[in-house]
Design a protein around this motif. Sequence first.
Motif, short mmCIF file in Angstrom:
data_model
loop_
_atom_site.label_atom_id
_atom_site.label_comp_id
_atom_site.label_asym_id
_atom_site.label_seq_id
_atom_site.Cartn_x
_atom_site.Cartn_y
_atom_site.Cartn_z
N LEU A 2 0.85 -1.19 0.00
CA LEU A 2 0.00 0.00 0.00
C LEU A 2 0.88 1.24 0.00
N ASN A 110 -3.26 -6.35 0.71
CA ASN A 110 -4.08 -5.44 -0.07
C ASN A 110 -5.47 -5.30 0.57
N THR A 333 -1.86 -10.18 -2.14
CA THR A 333 -1.70 -9.00 -2.99
C THR A 333 -2.98 -8.60 -3.72
N ALA A 335 -7.02 -7.65 -4.57
CA ALA A 335 -8.17 -6.90 -4.05
C ALA A 335 -9.47 -7.65 -4.31
N PHE A 359 -5.19 -6.61 -8.81
CA PHE A 359 -4.29 -6.22 -7.72
C PHE A 359 -4.33 -4.73 -7.47
N THR A 361 -3.43 -1.13 -7.27
CA THR A 361 -2.09 -0.53 -7.33
C THR A 361 -1.08 -1.27 -6.46
N PHE A 362 -1.52 -2.39 -5.85
CA PHE A 362 -0.67 -3.04 -4.85
C PHE A 362 0.66 -3.51 -5.44
N GLN A 363 0.60 -4.15 -6.61
CA GLN A 363 1.84 -4.56 -7.27
C GLN A 363 2.53 -3.37 -7.93
N ASN A 365 2.76 -0.38 -7.11
CA ASN A 365 3.52 0.43 -6.19
C ASN A 365 4.95 -0.10 -6.01
N HIS A 382 -3.08 -0.03 -12.62
CA HIS A 382 -3.59 -1.25 -12.02
C HIS A 382 -3.07 -2.47 -12.79
#
Length: 424
Positions: A2, A110, A333, A335, A359, A361-363, A365, A382
């Motif tokens: 995050l 996530n 990871t 959502a 995922f 923006t989790f990956q 980032n 995304h």
Amino acid sequence: MLTLAFIRENKDAILKGLAIRNFANAEKTIDKVIEKDILRRSTQAELDETLAESNKLSKEIGKLFKSGEVQKANLIKEKTGQLKERSKDLTEKLSIHESELNELLYLIPNIPNPLVPKGNSEEDNETIFEEGDIPKLHDGALPHWELAKKYDIIDFELGNKITGAGFPVYKGKGAKLQRALIAYFLDKNSEAGYNEVQVPLLINEASGIGTGQLPDKEGQMYHCGIDNLYLIPTAEIPVTNFYRDVLLKESDFPICNTAYTPCFRREAGSYGAHVRGLNRLHQFDKVEIVRIEHPDRSYEALDSMVDHVKGILQELKLPYRILRLCGGDLGFTSALTYDFELFSTAQDRWLEISSVSNFETFQANRLKLRFKNAAGKSQLAHTLNGSSLALPRVLAGLLENYQTEDGINIPEVLQKYTGFDMID
RNA sequence: GGAGAGGUGGCCGAGUGGCUUAAGGCGCACGCUUGGAAAGCGUGUUUAUGAGAAAUCGUAACGGGGGUUCGAAUCCCUUUCUCUCCGCCA
């Protein structure tokens, strides 16, 4: 991972999300993050000031030397000594704060999409769709591992001999059927607009970190120590890492790739009846679809991926269902994840054959995968991926569900790829 | 595996201690010019992070890490990647 800005501004929403995942000590962890972040920023500010001061003095010294005022210059030099020590100290502190902050961030999964149901285990997953007739098999119908032996199309013993358990050898029509499935899946994906790519099966450390397998899941991958490379557990890693440290244009979306690769998983510690035959392997083949999307359109994309996989299973005429994974079963990871399960008639159970996830923006980032938005600012993209499909369990289901007393029929859509319509 | 040469912004490419976040060119954006277009001219054009309502300002970044120095793209150490030649090889 995050983003800090998101955590700072959405504490309540995050806590709600983590509750759905049954994440323990959520509030404590988030508070620690916020506290560390404040500390980090104040240290940063202090360091910046110190450096600004010392930069200023350095420039003065330069000027004084030039104009020959050596004595004055030496006086100022003494001052910079103190500043140097202070900035060294602050730099150390800052890097400690940063790495502690990162460690905390790595612990936080996530945030689930609002559609994700509450729940603890796979029992609580929501079945949202089911289709296809479960065939009535003749008396004496066999599980796939028996069929494999009977028709001599998969040799588990031979695999044991040359490598070990979980590395089967496909033979004759078995090998051809594998090849047919791969070609068929790739063709379907290309038709749907996915760009076919062929990728390395070994990845370096940076790629493993980018998609989140490293630093803490290295035990699940095979590692080549001499060169410090890892065998891929899924094509997701090389394909998603195409876009590591990349700044896209909005017009680049949507990005759709598909790749066939063997996948290697150590699967340490899983034994028993459920791993018999093709159910769980150390090496298996998979065709993967990977998408990079504008945040506004990623859920549309997820739906279209689900529809796409549906279409393939419909053509293969296999009985399947789609599950929406509950908070307890959702990957770290992801959502939102939809699992596809195929009914294995002879084993009388459902087998997971695909997992399609957004995922958000989790990956992105971790990958530093961004795009320039309409306002000209860079923004995280995304990422999504899914299997279409994982071979061994599709093969298992196919063998079991298509068996007759005279042999195993080949689904019509595959016949032009196999060149035969029955295994007997 | 052996020997050598290199990694600078979206791209090409200059730059051996302060005037360099970085010349020059290409590309891109906007404007002027034009009947329209091309050419020409002018202006602008990295990212991250902190402060700020904003303008803007501070800091960091010349493959990565470390060091020397008041000061490093530039000097030293280390690591990694790429290229060329030789060796081996599907």
